[in-house]
Design a protein around this motif. Structure first.
Motif, short mmCIF file in Angstrom:
data_model
loop_
_atom_site.label_atom_id
_atom_site.label_comp_id
_atom_site.label_asym_id
_atom_site.label_seq_id
_atom_site.Cartn_x
_atom_site.Cartn_y
_atom_site.Cartn_z
N ASP A 124 3.39 5.87 11.17
CA ASP A 124 2.29 5.74 10.21
C ASP A 124 2.29 4.35 9.57
OD1 ASP A 124 1.51 8.32 10.74
OD2 ASP A 124 2.37 9.17 8.91
N TRP A 125 3.47 3.89 9.19
CA TRP A 125 3.58 2.59 8.53
C TRP A 125 3.26 1.47 9.53
CZ3 TRP A 125 4.80 5.71 4.58
CH2 TRP A 125 4.81 5.18 3.29
N ASP A 147 -2.45 -4.35 0.12
CA ASP A 147 -2.19 -3.78 1.44
C ASP A 147 -1.44 -4.82 2.28
OD1 ASP A 147 -4.07 -5.59 2.54
OD2 ASP A 147 -5.67 -4.09 2.56
N PHE A 148 -1.21 -4.50 3.56
CA PHE A 148 -0.41 -5.40 4.37
C PHE A 148 -1.12 -6.72 4.67
CE2 PHE A 148 2.18 -1.67 4.98
CZ PHE A 148 3.47 -2.21 5.13
N GLU A 202 0.82 -1.22 0.00
CA GLU A 202 0.00 0.00 0.00
C GLU A 202 0.85 1.27 0.00
OE1 GLU A 202 -2.35 0.57 3.90
OE2 GLU A 202 -1.84 -1.56 3.96
N THR A 256 -1.57 4.44 -5.49
CA THR A 256 -1.14 3.65 -4.35
C THR A 256 -1.12 2.18 -4.72
OG1 THR A 256 -2.10 5.25 -2.79
CG2 THR A 256 -1.63 3.05 -1.94
N CYS A 276 1.04 1.63 11.78
CA CYS A 276 -0.42 1.58 11.80
C CYS A 276 -0.96 0.85 10.57
CB CYS A 276 -1.00 2.99 11.88
SG CYS A 276 -0.72 3.83 13.46
N LYS A 277 -0.40 1.15 9.41
CA LYS A 277 -0.84 0.45 8.19
C LYS A 277 -0.68 -1.06 8.33
CE LYS A 277 0.56 3.94 4.70
NZ LYS A 277 1.35 4.10 3.46
N ALA A 278 0.43 -1.45 8.94
CA ALA A 278 0.80 -2.87 8.99
C ALA A 278 0.08 -3.65 10.08
CB ALA A 278 2.31 -3.00 9.16
N GLU A 279 -0.73 -2.99 10.88
CA GLU A 279 -1.43 -3.71 11.95
C GLU A 279 -2.34 -4.81 11.40
OE1 GLU A 279 -3.43 -0.81 14.29
OE2 GLU A 279 -1.63 -0.22 15.41
N LYS A 280 -2.73 -4.70 10.12
CA LYS A 280 -3.59 -5.70 9.51
C LYS A 280 -2.82 -6.89 8.95
CE LYS A 280 -4.97 -2.57 6.45
NZ LYS A 280 -3.92 -1.53 6.42
#
Length: 464
Positions: free
Chosen positions: A108-109, A74-75, A63, A70, A111-115
Motif C-alpha cells: 500500500d505504501w 504527500d510523497f 500522508e 492524515t 503505491c502511495k509513494a509512486e508520486k
C-alpha cells in the motif's frame, strides 16, 4: 551528462577542490581536478560553492493516517520540499492498519509513494505478533528490500507493543540481518500521566511535555538497549531528545554494542518554553513526541553528535495544519503529534552546527547523509561522491543567508517552526539522478521521478 565545475567537494572524510561528472544514467562518472567537459554535456558552475552528497532524511511520515487525521504532505509535496532544502532521499515508515499484514501494508505504501519526486525507502512497523508477522518480515527482507523494522514503546492502545512482542521481533530481525528501530518512551507512564493531568484540569498544550518527561524516554531507551542485548540485535533509537537517552546510547556503544542514535534539528534549537505561548495554536503546533525539552538537554545532544555517539539527523517530518491541530483544543492528548521540517533541516544544522563552530563541514555531511547511508546499508550508492554512486548532490552556499517563512517554503503545511529565523547556509542547486531539480529558487521536481531504493540485509560482520 552534467559537469559540476570549480567547487569544493566535501565528503564525510575530507574536502578538496574538484569537479564532478554525472553520466546520463544518473550516476557519478568521475571526480577530480580540472575534468574536461565532454561533448553535449551541461556545465554547472560551482565556483564558491561546496559540492556535498544530497541529504538523506531517515525519518519521515508522508500522508500518514494518525490520530484521526492524515499528515498533509504527500510523497510528492514532501519530497519536493526536501529537494528545495538539499535532501535527495528519504526513508519513510509503513504503519500497518489494525490487523493488516505487514507485506500488504508495504505494498500500500509503495503505491502511495509512486508520486515521489525523490528516491525513497521504507522502515516497516511491527505493531503486533503472530506467525504471519514472522513470515512477512522474512518476505520483506528477502523480496522487498527492507532491512529495518520500527517498534513503538509509546502510544498505548494504538501502536505500542509490549516487551514480549519487541523481543520476538528483535529475534526475527537479527536472524534476517535486519535492524530494529524504536520510538523509546514508556507508553504506560505517558498514559498514566496524561490521565492524571486531564483529571486535574490541565488540558492545554503546556500539559504535553508534562505527560512525557525526560525520565520516560530515558527509561525506555535503557530498556530497549537491554532487550537488544539479550537478542544481540542492532538497535537504532529514533528522535533522541534527552541527556538520559544519549548517555544510555553512549554507554552501550562503549561496551561494543551496535546501538545508534538519531537527533532532530528542532530538539537542538527549541526548548519547552514553546508550549507556554499565549496563542493556543502557536503552542499546539509544537506538539510532537518526544516533546521539546529543557534547554539543558541540548548540550548533551550536541555533544553526542560531535563525539559520534549520536550518528544521524532526521526530521520526523509529519505535517498537520492548524485546523488539524485544533482537534485537540479541549484535550491536549487529541492534538495530532507531528511537525514539519524536511525543507529546513540542512540549513538549520549548518547554521547552528557549522557556523557556530560545533561541527566541521565533514561532520555535517556525515550526520546529514553518509552515516544514514552506512547504517541502513545503502552506502556507497548513497551518501558519497565517487564513481558509481548515485548523482544525488547539493551545491551548498556556506555564507549565504535566508529568512525562513511558511509563505516561501514548499511543504504542504501552513506554518514552519522556524518562522522568521535567519539562517546561514543555503542549497543553491540540488541534483537528483544527475539532473538539476532545485535551481536557486526554481523547483523542477517531477512527480513520479523518485525511485524505490531497496536496502540489502546485513551480514554478521557488518557494523558501523
Amino acid at each position: 551528462m552534467l559537469l559540476i565545475k570549480g567547487g569544493t567537494i566535501v565528503t564525510a572524510e575530507r574536502s578538496m577542490r574538484g569537479d564532478v561528472l554525472c553520466d546520463d544514467e544518473g550516476r557519478i562518472a568521475a571526480t577530480g581536478p580540472d575534468l574536461e567537459q565532454p561533448t553535449d554535456c551541461t556545465l554547472v558552475d560551482a565556483t564558491g560553492l561546496l559540492v556535498m552528497p544530497g541529504g538523506i532524511d531517515p525519518h519521515t511520515h508522508m500522508e500518514m493516517p494518525f490520530m484521526g487525521t492524515t499528515a498533509s504532505d504527500d510523497f510528492y509535496t514532501g519530497t519536493a520540499a526536501g529537494l528545495a532544502g538539499g535532501t535527495t532521499s528519504i526513508i519513510d515508515f509503513v504503519i500497518p492498519a489494525a490487523g493488516q499484514r505487514l507485506f500488504e501494508a508495504w505494498q500500500d505504501w509503495r503505491c502511495k509513494a509512486e508520486k515521489a519526486t525523490a528516491d525513497y525507502g521504507f522502515h516497516v512497523a511491527v505493531t503486533h505478533w503472530d506467525e504471519q508477522v514472522h513470515e512477512d518480515m522474512g518476505r520483506l527482507v528477502q523480496e522487498g528490500g527492507v532491512n529495518s523494522f520500527k517498534h513503538f514503546m509509546a502510544y498505548k492502545n494504538a501502536l505500542m507493543i509490549d516487551d514480549t512482542v519487541f523481543l520476538r521481533s528483535m529475534s526475527r530481525a537479527g536472524a534476517l540481518g535486519a535492524l530494529c528501530t524504536v520510538h523509546a518512551e514508556n507508553g504506560d507512564a505517558v498514559s498514566f500521566l496524561q490521565a492524571q493531568l486531564l483529571a486535574a484540569g490541565e488540558t492545554g498544550p503546556h500539559a504535553h511535555p508534562l505527560s512525557r518527561p525526560a525520565e520516560v524516554e530515558g527509561e525506555a531507551a535503557q530498556r530497549a538497549i537491554a532487550l537488544a542485548t539479550l537478542q544481540n540485535t542492532p538497535l537504532y533509537i529514533v528522535h533522541v531528545s534527552t541527556r538520559e537517552a544519549t548517555e544510555a546510547i553512549a554507554a552501550a556503544r562503549l561496551k561494543g554494542m551496535k546501538v545508534y542514535g538519531e537527533v532532530l534539528p528542532q530538539h537542538l534549537v527549541f526548548d519547552e518554553s514553546v508550549y507556554h505561548k499565549e496563542d493556543w495554536l502557536s503552542a499546539a503546533r509544537h506538539v510532537m513526541s518526544p516533546p521539546f525539552r529543557a534547554r539543558s538537554h541540548q548540550q548533551a545532544l550536541w555533544g553526542g553528535l560531535v563525539s559520534g555517539q549520536l550518528q544521524t539527523t532526521a526530521t520526523d517530518h509529519c505535517c498537520f495544519c492548524r485546523d488539524q491541530k485544533g482537534r485537540g483544543r479541549d484535550d491536549f492528548t487529541k492534538i495530532p503529534n507531528g511537525v514539519p521540517g524536511i525543507e529546513e533541516r540542512m540549513s538549520v544544522l549548518w547554521h547552528h552546527g557549522v557556523v557556530s563552530g560545533r561541527l566541521t563541514p565533514e561532520q555535517f555531511v556525515a550526520i546529514t547523509s553518509t552515516n544514514t547511508a552506512r547504517i541502513f546499508n545503502i552506502f556507497p550508492r548513497k551518501g558519497c561522491i565517487a564513481p558509481g554512486a548515485d548523482a544525488d548532490l547539493v551545491l551548498w552556499d556556506p555564507t549565504a543567508s535566508r529568512t525562513l517563512s511558511a509563505a516561501t517554503l514548499h511543504q504542504n503545511v501552513d506554518y514552519t517552526l522556524y518562522e522568521g529565523m535567519t539562517l546561514t547556509g543555503v542549497a543553491r542547486k540540488t541534483i537528483s539522478q544527475g539532473e538539476v531539480v532545485w535551481d536557486d529558487g526554481t523547483l523542477r521536481a517531477v512527480r513520479g521521478k523518485g525511485r524505490y531504493v531497496p536496502r540489502p540485509a546485513f551480514s554478521a560482520a557488518q557494523a558501523f
